[in-house]
Design an enzyme around this catalytic site. Structure first.
Site, PDB file in Angstrom:
ATOM      1  CB  VAL A 156      -4.668 -38.768   6.619  1.00 37.24           C
ATOM      2  CG1 VAL A 156      -4.384 -39.382   7.949  1.00 37.24           C
ATOM      3  CG2 VAL A 156      -4.793 -37.051   7.058  1.00 37.24           C
ATOM      4  CG  LEU A 168      -3.663 -45.527   6.996  1.00 34.58           C
ATOM      5  CD1 LEU A 168      -2.215 -45.748   6.828  1.00 34.58           C
ATOM      6  CD2 LEU A 168      -3.759 -44.936   8.487  1.00 34.58           C
ATOM      7  N   GLY A 208     -13.650 -43.296   5.067  1.00 35.28           N
ATOM      8  CA  GLY A 208     -13.451 -44.337   4.007  1.00 35.28           C
ATOM      9  C   GLY A 208     -12.835 -45.655   4.819  1.00 35.28           C
ATOM     10  CE  LYS A 218     -18.912 -47.593   2.227  1.00 44.39           C
ATOM     11  NZ  LYS A 218     -19.036 -47.086   0.808  1.00 44.39           N
ATOM     12  CE1 TYR A 220      -7.327 -26.652  12.430  1.00 43.74           C
ATOM     13  CE2 TYR A 220      -8.787 -24.865  13.825  1.00 43.74           C
ATOM     14  CZ  TYR A 220      -7.769 -26.111  13.525  1.00 43.74           C
ATOM     15  OH  TYR A 220      -7.779 -26.826  14.915  1.00 43.74           O
ATOM     16  CE  LYS A 236      -9.583 -29.504  12.650  1.00 45.03           C
ATOM     17  NZ  LYS A 236      -9.299 -30.940  12.694  1.00 45.03           N
ATOM     18  CE1 TYR A 275     -17.738 -40.053   3.327  1.00 46.60           C
ATOM     19  CE2 TYR A 275     -17.386 -42.530   3.796  1.00 46.60           C
ATOM     20  CZ  TYR A 275     -17.090 -41.261   3.182  1.00 46.60           C
ATOM     21  OH  TYR A 275     -16.437 -41.368   2.167  1.00 46.60           O
TER      22      TYR A 275
HETATM   23  O1  LIG Z   1       2.036 -14.161  20.678  1.00 45.03           O
HETATM   24  C1  LIG Z   1       0.720 -14.256  20.574  1.00 45.03           C
HETATM   25  C2  LIG Z   1      -0.009 -15.294  19.948  1.00 45.03           C
HETATM   26  C3  LIG Z   1      -1.562 -15.276  20.058  1.00 45.03           C
HETATM   27  N1  LIG Z   1      -2.165 -13.867  20.619  1.00 45.03           N
HETATM   28  C4  LIG Z   1      -3.507 -13.782  20.653  1.00 45.03           C
HETATM   29  O2  LIG Z   1      -3.826 -14.740  21.501  1.00 45.03           O
HETATM   30  C5  LIG Z   1      -5.132 -15.185  21.244  1.00 45.03           C
HETATM   31  C6  LIG Z   1      -5.161 -16.726  21.047  1.00 45.03           C
HETATM   32  O3  LIG Z   1      -4.611 -16.959  20.040  1.00 45.03           O
HETATM   33  P1  LIG Z   1      -3.750 -18.564  19.852  1.00 45.03           P
HETATM   34  O4  LIG Z   1      -3.079 -18.225  18.585  1.00 45.03           O
HETATM   35  O5  LIG Z   1      -3.176 -19.199  20.786  1.00 45.03           O
HETATM   36  O6  LIG Z   1      -5.147 -19.467  19.362  1.00 45.03           O
HETATM   37  P2  LIG Z   1      -6.524 -19.014  18.573  1.00 45.03           P
HETATM   38  O7  LIG Z   1      -7.809 -19.016  19.861  1.00 45.03           O
HETATM   39  O8  LIG Z   1      -6.439 -17.942  17.691  1.00 45.03           O
HETATM   40  O9  LIG Z   1      -6.881 -20.217  17.822  1.00 45.03           O
HETATM   41  C7  LIG Z   1      -6.795 -21.531  18.414  1.00 45.03           C
HETATM   42  O10 LIG Z   1      -8.149 -21.978  18.567  1.00 45.03           O
HETATM   43  C8  LIG Z   1      -8.732 -23.069  19.165  1.00 45.03           C
HETATM   44  C9  LIG Z   1      -7.997 -24.135  18.480  1.00 45.03           C
HETATM   45  O11 LIG Z   1      -8.791 -25.022  17.324  1.00 45.03           O
HETATM   46  C10 LIG Z   1      -6.573 -24.019  17.607  1.00 45.03           C
HETATM   47  O12 LIG Z   1      -5.628 -24.222  18.569  1.00 45.03           O
HETATM   48  C11 LIG Z   1      -6.315 -22.480  17.133  1.00 45.03           C
HETATM   49  O13 LIG Z   1      -6.803 -22.321  16.133  1.00 45.03           O
HETATM   50  C12 LIG Z   1      -5.703 -14.487  20.148  1.00 45.03           C
HETATM   51  O14 LIG Z   1      -6.602 -13.396  20.315  1.00 45.03           O
HETATM   52  C13 LIG Z   1      -4.452 -14.063  19.578  1.00 45.03           C
HETATM   53  O15 LIG Z   1      -4.286 -13.009  18.498  1.00 45.03           O
HETATM   54  C14 LIG Z   1      -1.177 -12.934  20.922  1.00 45.03           C
HETATM   55  O16 LIG Z   1      -1.627 -11.913  21.622  1.00 45.03           O
HETATM   56  N2  LIG Z   1       0.082 -12.959  20.999  1.00 45.03           N
END
Ligand SMILES: O=c1ccn([C@@H]2O[C@H](COP(=O)(O)OP(=O)(O)O[C@H]3OC[C@@H](O)[C@H](O)[C@H]3O)[C@@H](O)[C@H]2O)c(=O)[nH]1
EC number: 4.1.1.35
Length: 312
Positions: free
Chosen positions: A37, A41, A80, A83, A123, A127, A137
């Protein structure tokens, strides 16, 4: 597709996989386009679910510039398109717009607590500006927008290398490896099952709510509790291993879903353990699949056309 809609899936396959949709290939209402994207497109549609962007922290941090391009240029391209063809666009935003929140649980009117130069910024700031673009928009061009702030979600068809906590813990427990807890494990999350999210997205798209709506399951646990729960459900003897904490890791997260309940008549219905058992079943099968080497495509027998000489 089952309701009679024609669905075009657009994916650059950075984190997606053809295997996740291959059972639809050949269906008369289904089309799959390999496209990024970040490039414009040109298609004709009346609804756009703009779900593009890696969502797992290790994936979105792998190439932060690409994550930023997807969430900025990619969102501009989709707006876009909306729209040009008069389509409604639903943005998959995230609970990460709330950053490491100072308000708990998080409701849609909270502005968030985000580090704009930290490792998660590509990220969460990506977002946040994607949301800003949607409302620009809407105001300037009259594009109809819907914004879903998606909280932690899991389920079958997650990638084995996704790197998020649920798939990591399940795969570690199934393989007898230590469950890797980052930090003390006292940070909290609330996990929703994928089918609840999908129902919420469709309900939001077809509603008249243009302001942001949280979609998540408010059942909150510490990460250490998740590790123990998954270990028990798998029946695994794995140890729990504490690793250093992730930088800027949100310490508490739980959605306030009163708005979705009131405006969409939506709430999650799949209990956590039932969802986890489905995900465990899926990953067990994936490990068997991998062990049988079925990721390596089998060579097809050569097709010989009779009665014709081939000229190159
Ligand atoms: O192996 C791991 C992976 C992650 N974690 C912990 O588990 C928690 C969740 O981690 P994840 O990576 O699953 O996801 P996060 O909550 O950090 O981010 C997510 O947020 C919401 C969504 O927008 C996304 O899917 C993602 O960014 C965090 O505290 C992370 O430090 C562990 O303890 N061990």
């Amino acid at each position: 597709m089952m309701d009679g809609h024609e669905v075009t899936v657009v994916d650059n396959f950075f984190t997606g996989r053809k295997r996740n949709v291959e059972h639809w290939i050949g269906h008369e209402n289904f089309e799959l386009i390999n496209h990024d994207v970040v490039e414009p497109l040109y298609i004709e549609v009346d609804q756009i679910y703009h779900l593009a962007s890696p969502a797992s922290p290790p994936n979105y941090m792998y190439n932060p510039i690409k994550t930023l391009k997807t969430n900025t240029i990619g969102t501009l391209n989709m707006l876009g398109l909306a729209k040009r063809v008069g389509a409604r666009l639903l943005l998959a935003s995230t609970s990460e717009v709330y950053g490491d929140p100072e308000v708990h649980p998080q409701s849609e009117d909270y502005w968030g607590h985000v580090n704009p130069i930290g490792p998660r910024a590509c990220y969460d700031e990506g977002k946040r500006v994607a949301e800003t673009m949607c409302y620009a928009y809407m105001k300037q061009e009259g594009v109809e927008v819907r914004v879903a702030r998606i909280f932690n979600t899991f389920g079958p068809r997650m990638h084995m290398n996704d790197g998020r906590v649920v798939s990591n813990f399940i795969l570690q427990a199934l393989q007898g490896e230590p469950l890797t807890v980052y930090g003390s494990g006292s940070q909290t999350r609330a996990f929703q099952y994928v089918s609840d999210l999908v129902n919420g997205l469709v309900a939001l798209m077809n509603s008249n709510v243009s302001s942001p709506v949280n979609l998540g399951n408010p059942e909150e646990h510490t990460i250490l509790e998740f590790a123990q729960l998954i270990k028990n459900l798998v029946g695994s003897g794995s140890e729990i291993q504490f690793l250093s904490e992730a930088q800027d890791d949100p310490q508490k997260r739980k959605p306030d879903i009163r708005k979705a309940k009131m405006m969409l008549a939506w709430e999650p219905v799949v209990p956590l353990e039932e969802g986890l058992n489905k995900a465990i079943h899926y990953f067990r099968k994936e490990l068997e699949y991998q062990a049988n080497n079925q990721y390596i495509p089998k060579p097809k027998p050569a097709r010989i056309k009779k009665g014709r000489t081939r000229h190159n």
